[in-house]
Design a protein around this motif. Structure first.
Motif, mmCIF file in Angstrom:
data_model
loop_
_atom_site.group_PDB
_atom_site.id
_atom_site.type_symbol
_atom_site.label_atom_id
_atom_site.label_comp_id
_atom_site.label_asym_id
_atom_site.label_seq_id
_atom_site.Cartn_x
_atom_site.Cartn_y
_atom_site.Cartn_z
ATOM 1 N N PRO A 7 -8.806 1.027 -1.045
ATOM 2 C CA PRO A 7 -10.014 -0.032 -0.894
ATOM 3 C C PRO A 7 -11.097 0.587 -0.012
ATOM 4 N N GLU A 8 -12.305 -0.063 -0.292
ATOM 5 C CA GLU A 8 -13.314 0.607 0.482
ATOM 6 C C GLU A 8 -13.651 -0.197 1.728
ATOM 7 N N LEU A 9 -13.564 0.346 2.953
ATOM 8 C CA LEU A 9 -13.808 -0.530 3.942
ATOM 9 C C LEU A 9 -15.238 -0.425 4.547
ATOM 10 N N PRO A 10 -15.867 -1.735 4.783
ATOM 11 C CA PRO A 10 -17.173 -1.840 5.246
ATOM 12 C C PRO A 10 -17.456 -1.068 6.503
ATOM 13 N N LEU A 66 -2.909 0.154 11.925
ATOM 14 C CA LEU A 66 -2.854 1.533 12.725
ATOM 15 C C LEU A 66 -4.207 2.512 12.194
ATOM 16 N N GLN A 67 -3.718 2.707 11.093
ATOM 17 C CA GLN A 67 -4.823 3.639 10.330
ATOM 18 C C GLN A 67 -6.415 3.061 10.126
ATOM 19 N N ARG A 68 -6.500 1.765 9.827
ATOM 20 C CA ARG A 68 -7.622 1.216 10.168
ATOM 21 C C ARG A 68 -8.323 1.209 11.716
ATOM 22 N N SER A 69 -7.437 1.160 12.583
ATOM 23 C CA SER A 69 -7.876 1.287 14.013
ATOM 24 C C SER A 69 -8.397 2.838 14.381
ATOM 25 N N TRP A 70 -7.591 3.642 13.804
ATOM 26 C CA TRP A 70 -7.775 5.176 13.920
ATOM 27 C C TRP A 70 -9.374 5.422 13.091
ATOM 28 N N ILE A 71 -9.728 4.792 11.972
ATOM 29 C CA ILE A 71 -10.583 5.025 11.185
ATOM 30 C C ILE A 71 -11.952 4.404 12.045
ATOM 31 N N ASP A 115 2.133 -4.134 -5.701
ATOM 32 C CA ASP A 115 1.981 -5.263 -4.610
ATOM 33 C C ASP A 115 1.207 -4.919 -3.569
ATOM 34 N N MET A 116 1.415 -3.398 -3.239
ATOM 35 C CA MET A 116 0.421 -2.698 -2.250
ATOM 36 C C MET A 116 -1.170 -2.449 -2.381
ATOM 37 N N HIS A 117 -1.341 -2.534 -3.869
ATOM 38 C CA HIS A 117 -2.877 -2.424 -4.018
ATOM 39 C C HIS A 117 -3.214 -3.777 -4.108
ATOM 40 N N ARG A 118 -2.586 -4.795 -4.498
ATOM 41 C CA ARG A 118 -3.255 -6.267 -4.594
ATOM 42 C C ARG A 118 -3.099 -6.784 -3.173
ATOM 43 N N LEU A 119 -2.456 -6.011 -2.176
ATOM 44 C CA LEU A 119 -2.488 -6.637 -0.746
ATOM 45 C C LEU A 119 -3.595 -5.996 -0.092
ATOM 46 N N GLY A 120 -4.274 -4.808 -0.454
ATOM 47 C CA GLY A 120 -5.413 -4.262 -0.148
ATOM 48 C C GLY A 120 -4.930 -3.106 0.900
ATOM 49 N N MET A 121 -3.740 -2.558 0.823
ATOM 50 C CA MET A 121 -3.194 -1.640 1.730
ATOM 51 C C MET A 121 -3.704 -0.120 1.501
ATOM 52 N N LEU A 122 -3.950 0.447 2.611
ATOM 53 C CA LEU A 122 -4.440 1.841 2.412
ATOM 54 C C LEU A 122 -3.327 2.767 1.846
ATOM 55 N N PRO A 123 -3.521 3.626 0.887
ATOM 56 C CA PRO A 123 -2.630 4.133 0.138
ATOM 57 C C PRO A 123 -2.335 5.557 1.020
ATOM 58 N N PRO A 124 -1.083 6.139 0.878
ATOM 59 C CA PRO A 124 -0.813 7.338 1.665
ATOM 60 C C PRO A 124 -1.534 8.450 0.777
ATOM 61 N N ALA A 401 -17.313 -11.293 8.849
ATOM 62 C CA ALA A 401 -16.802 -11.033 7.573
ATOM 63 C C ALA A 401 -16.394 -9.471 7.336
ATOM 64 N N ASP A 402 -17.388 -8.525 7.706
ATOM 65 C CA ASP A 402 -17.303 -7.208 7.750
ATOM 66 C C ASP A 402 -16.032 -6.667 8.789
ATOM 67 N N ALA A 403 -15.954 -7.156 9.779
ATOM 68 C CA ALA A 403 -15.095 -6.841 10.610
ATOM 69 C C ALA A 403 -13.638 -7.163 10.247
ATOM 70 N N ALA A 404 -13.496 -8.438 9.834
ATOM 71 C CA ALA A 404 -12.433 -9.115 9.205
ATOM 72 C C ALA A 404 -11.749 -8.003 8.155
ATOM 73 N N GLU A 405 -12.664 -7.823 7.125
ATOM 74 C CA GLU A 405 -12.304 -6.746 6.089
ATOM 75 C C GLU A 405 -11.830 -5.424 6.594
ATOM 76 N N ALA A 406 -12.782 -4.833 7.391
ATOM 77 C CA ALA A 406 -12.514 -3.689 7.871
ATOM 78 C C ALA A 406 -11.151 -3.295 8.609
ATOM 79 N N LEU A 407 -11.178 -4.450 9.694
ATOM 80 C CA LEU A 407 -9.921 -4.067 10.879
ATOM 81 C C LEU A 407 -8.637 -4.544 10.318
ATOM 82 N N LEU A 408 -8.908 -6.008 9.621
ATOM 83 C CA LEU A 408 -7.617 -6.776 9.246
ATOM 84 C C LEU A 408 -7.405 -6.660 7.613
#
Length: 412
Positions: A7-10, A66-71, A115-124, A401-408
Motif C-alpha cells: 500500500p502507498e503511505l501518505p 512497528l514498520q510504519r513507526s520506523w518509516i 487477507d493481508m492485502h485487503r487489510l492493507g498490511m505492508l508486505p515483507p 486523515a493522512d496520519a490515520a492512514e500512514a500510521l494506523l
C-alpha cells in the motif's frame, strides 16, 4: 515466494521518533539499536492449513505498525517472513481432508496473501517458504552436527535417525543460554514444550527439552534427499536459517505471537547463535493472544474468527483494523461479535469528523499520535486522541486523515 502489493503511505510533515518496544528477553521497554538508518524485522509466518484468523491478524498488524513507526521516523524498514509449508499440523489436516498437502498449503497461502492485502498490511521484502530452502537448512544442521551440537536418536519407524539439538553442549560452547529469550522456569518450559510441538517424553534424548533438528523420512510423509539423507527439517532451525539468510545477524526485532516465546523463539535463537556466533536479534517482541467465546482462539478448539469471512461479509478492512487496534498489542483480550459494529461506528464518526473544522491545530494532534506510537505502539491512546480530535474539530482535517492512514493503516 510471491508476496502482495504494497500500500502507498501518505507523506506526513516532519518526522516521528523511533519507537521503544517491550523486549521479552529482558523484560524492559527498549530502543533496539538501529544502524545506518536501517531496521530489520523478522516475523514468524503461518503454517498454511487454516488461515487467516483474527489472532494472526492481530500479530501481523502489530508489526505492520512497528514498520510504519520506523518509516515515519525516516528509518528504512526491511521485513522478512517465512511460511512453514511442511509441518505435522499441515500434513495431519491434509490427511484428514484427503487433499494433497501441497495443494492445501498453496490454497491457504493464497488466502493469507489476499487477507493481508485487503487489510492493507505492508508486505515483507523476503517472503520465504521452508520448501524453498530445504538444502540450506540441512547444511546448517550438518554444521551443527560437525560442531558437536547435534546428536542422533534411533527412530524405529524411520529410514534413518532423527537429529536433535544438544542444549547442554550449546550452553557450554556458545553465547546462548537456555532462558535467554523465554523468562520461564524449567517446569513451565517442559509444559510448554509438550503443548507447542516439542516432544519432552521422547526416549533417547539427552535432555527432555532438546528440540528436533531433522526428522528422518517416514512412510507416507514428504521427504527430501540432502546431506543428512532423506527427511525434513525441524521447526526452529527453519526460522533460524531463513531469518539469517534474509536479514543477517543480529537483526533488529524478532516478532511473533506470545505462544512462540517458548520453545520456538528460544531455540531459533539458540540455533542461530550456534551457527553464526552472534545473537539472532536485538529484541524479541510478542503479541498477546486473542480469545473468542471464552477461550483463546485455537485451531484445535475451532473457535476461530476468519478474516476472509468478515471481509466477504462486507466488513470494512479499516473497521477490522480498528477493532484490533482498540487493544494494546501486548495485552490478552477477547473478540466479541459486537466489536466489529463498535469499530464501524468509530470509523463512521472519524469520517464524519473530516467535514468538521475547529481551532485545534492538526499538527499538535499529529505530535500526540507520534508520541503514543513511539511509546510501545500505544494504539488505544492513538484511537482516543483521534476520537477527541474528530469530535471537536481541527484546523486541517485532511492531515488527520493522512496520519490515520500512514500510521494506523486506517483509510478515511
Amino acid at each position: 515466494m510471491r508476496t502482495w502489493t504494497r500500500p502507498e503511505l501518505p507523506e506526513l510533515p516532519g518526522e516521528g521518533t523511533a519507537p521503544r518496544v517491550f523486549n521479552t528477553a529482558t523484560g524492559r521497554l527498549e530502543h533496539p539499536p538501529i544502524e545506518g538508518g536501517r531496521a530489520t524485522l523478522y516475523v514468524c509466518g503461518i503454517t498454511p492449513y487454516d488461515a487467516t484468523h483474527l489472532g494472526h491478524a492481530a500479530t501481523y498488524l502489530a508489526f505492520d505498525l512497528l514498520q510504519r513507526s520506523w518509516i515515519d521516523a525516516g528509518i528504512e524498514a526491511v521485513y522478512a517472513q517465512n511460511i512453514t509449508d511442511v509441518d505435522d499440523p499441515l500434513l495431519e489436516r491434509a490427511n484428514a481432508t484427503g487433499v494433497d498437502w501441497r495443494e492445501l498449503a498453496e490454497s491457504q497461502v493464497a488466502l493469507f496473501r489476499s487477507d493481508m492485502h485487503r487489510l492493507g498490511m505492508l508486505p515483507p521484502e523476503h517472503f520465504v517458504a521452508v520448501t524453498e530452502c530445504i538444502d540450506e537448512i540441512a547444511d546448517a544442521v550438518q554444521r551443527l552436527r560437525e560442531r558437536g551440537l547435534a546428536y542422533t536418536v534411533p527412530s524405529p519407524d524411520a529410514t534413518g535417525e532423527d537429529l536433535y539439538f544438544d542444549t547442554a553442549a550449546a550452553s557450554e560452547q556458545t553465547q546462548w543460554r537456555l532462558g535467554d529469550v523465554a523468562p520461564y522456569d524449567r517446569e513451565l518450559m517442559s509444559l510448554l514444550s509438550a503443548e507447542r510441538g516439542g516432544d519432552p517424553d521422547r526416549a533417547g534424548k539427552r535432555d527432555p527439552l532438546d528440540p528436533l533438528l531433522w526428522r528422518a523420512a517416514r512412510e507416507g510423509e514428504p521427504s527430501w534427499g540432502t546431506v543428512l539423507g532423506l527427511g525434513r527439517p525441524g521447526w526452529h532451525i527453519e526460522c533460524a536459517v531463513i531469518a539469517a539468510r534474509a536479514l543477517g545477524n543480529a537483526f533488529t526485532v524478532q516478532g511473533g505471537g506470545e505462544d512462540l516465546v517458548f520453545p520456538h523463539h528460544e531455540f531459533t535463537a539458540a540455533h542461530a547463535t550456534a551457527l553464526s556466533g552472534t545473537p539472532l536479534a536485538h529484541a524479541y517482541c510478542h503479541v498477546g493472544l486473542v480469545s473468542y467465546k471464552g477461550h483463546k482462539m485455537s485451531k484445535s478448539r475451532g473457535n476461530l474468527v476468519f478474516v476472509s469471512k468478515l471481509l466477504d461479509g462486507g466488513a470494512d478492512p479499516s473497521a477490522i483494523r480498528l477493532g484490533i487496534l482498540a487493544h494494546h498489542y501486548r495485552s490478552e483480550w477477547e473478540w466479541h461479535d459486537a466489536d466489529l459494529e463498535v469499530a464501524a461506528r468509530r470509523l463512521a464518526a472519524w469520517r464524519a469528523g473530516l467535514e468538521r473544522t475547529g481551532e485545534e491545530p492538526a499538527a499538535t494532534v499529529l505530535q500526540r499520535l507520534r508520541a503514543a506510537l513511539a511509546n510501545d505502539l500505544d494504539t488505544p491512546v492513538m484511537l482516543a486522541t483521534l476520537d477527541a480530535a474528530f469530535d471537536g474539530g481541527v484546523d486541517e482535517p485532511q492531515l488527520l486523515a493522512d496520519a490515520a492512514e500512514a500510521l494506523l493503516g486506517v483509510k478515511l
